[in-house]
Design a protein around this motif. Structure first.
Motif, PDB file in Angstrom:
ATOM      1  N   GLN A 123      28.512 -87.057  10.870  1.00  9.69           N
ATOM      2  CA  GLN A 123      28.790 -87.914   9.715  1.00  9.69           C
ATOM      3  C   GLN A 123      30.202 -87.680   9.193  1.00  9.69           C
ATOM      4  N   VAL A 124      30.609 -86.428   9.181  1.00 12.20           N
ATOM      5  CA  VAL A 124      31.971 -86.123   8.729  1.00 12.20           C
ATOM      6  C   VAL A 124      32.999 -86.748   9.683  1.00 12.20           C
ATOM      7  N   LEU A 126      32.559 -89.447  11.491  1.00  8.28           N
ATOM      8  CA  LEU A 126      32.579 -90.892  11.239  1.00  8.28           C
ATOM      9  C   LEU A 126      33.360 -91.214   9.972  1.00  8.28           C
ATOM     10  N   LEU A 127      33.113 -90.383   8.939  1.00  3.73           N
ATOM     11  CA  LEU A 127      33.850 -90.609   7.687  1.00  3.73           C
ATOM     12  C   LEU A 127      35.359 -90.402   7.891  1.00  3.73           C
ATOM     13  N   ALA A 130      36.637 -93.443   9.644  1.00  2.23           N
ATOM     14  CA  ALA A 130      36.713 -94.568   8.704  1.00  2.23           C
ATOM     15  C   ALA A 130      37.875 -94.370   7.736  1.00  2.23           C
ATOM     16  N   GLY A 131      38.065 -93.181   7.289  1.00  2.00           N
ATOM     17  CA  GLY A 131      39.195 -92.895   6.378  1.00  2.00           C
ATOM     18  C   GLY A 131      40.529 -93.101   7.076  1.00  2.00           C
TER      19      GLY A 131
END
Length: 156
Positions: A123-124, A126-127, A130-131
């Motif tokens: 998840q990190v 992916l974040l 995305a960031g």
């Protein structure tokens, strides 16, 4: 009549009476008395023998009862020992089973922690992608940058 002749005849008749009584009457009277005495003596002997037999039987019964009580106490003592041994055996089995369950629970918790860490890393990542897309305002290809994302996951 001469007094001496009368007394002599009476003495002779008395002597004959005594002889007749001792010879013929006395045995007829004495035989049942002796038989009765013998019967009573035998009865008393049998009664004494029966009394002794009763005492012996009571002693034997007391001995058998004492043996039975000792045997019963021995059986109860053995049962107590067996029960105590089974209790100790059950305690040992329960303790080892408890330790096994705790070990399994620790392993499951450790696996859950590792799984949660892996999910969190993904998840990190992916974040982060995305960031980075938002910062660069251009598309970042996840397949093209997979090696970089894997290095990022490893650092997390």
């Amino acid at each position: 009549m001469d007094l001496n002749a009368t007394m002599l005849v009476q003495a002779i008749v008395f002597a004959l009476f005594i002889w007749f009584t001792v010879s013929f009457v006395w045995p007829m009277i004495l035989a049942p008395i002796e038989a009765r005495q013998k019967n009573i003596t035998e009865g008393l002997a049998e009664a004494e023998k029966g009394r002794n037999s009763l005492v012996d039987a009571k002693k034997e019964a007391d001995k058998i009862l004492a043996d039975a009580k000792a045997r019963a106490q021995e059986i109860v003592a053995n049962a107590d020992k067996a029960a105590a041994a089974r209790i100790e055996e059950s305690k040992g089995a329960a303790k080892s089973e408890g330790e096994r369950i705790v070990t399994a629970a620790h392993a499951a918790v450790q696996q859950e922690v590792q799984s949660a860490k892996q999910v969190l890393r993904e998840q990190v990542a992916l974040l982060a992608v995305a960031g980075a897309e938002k910062i660069l305002r251009r598309e970042v290809d996840a397949k093209a940058h997979a090696e970089m994302l894997n290095q990022l996951k490893g650092q997390l």
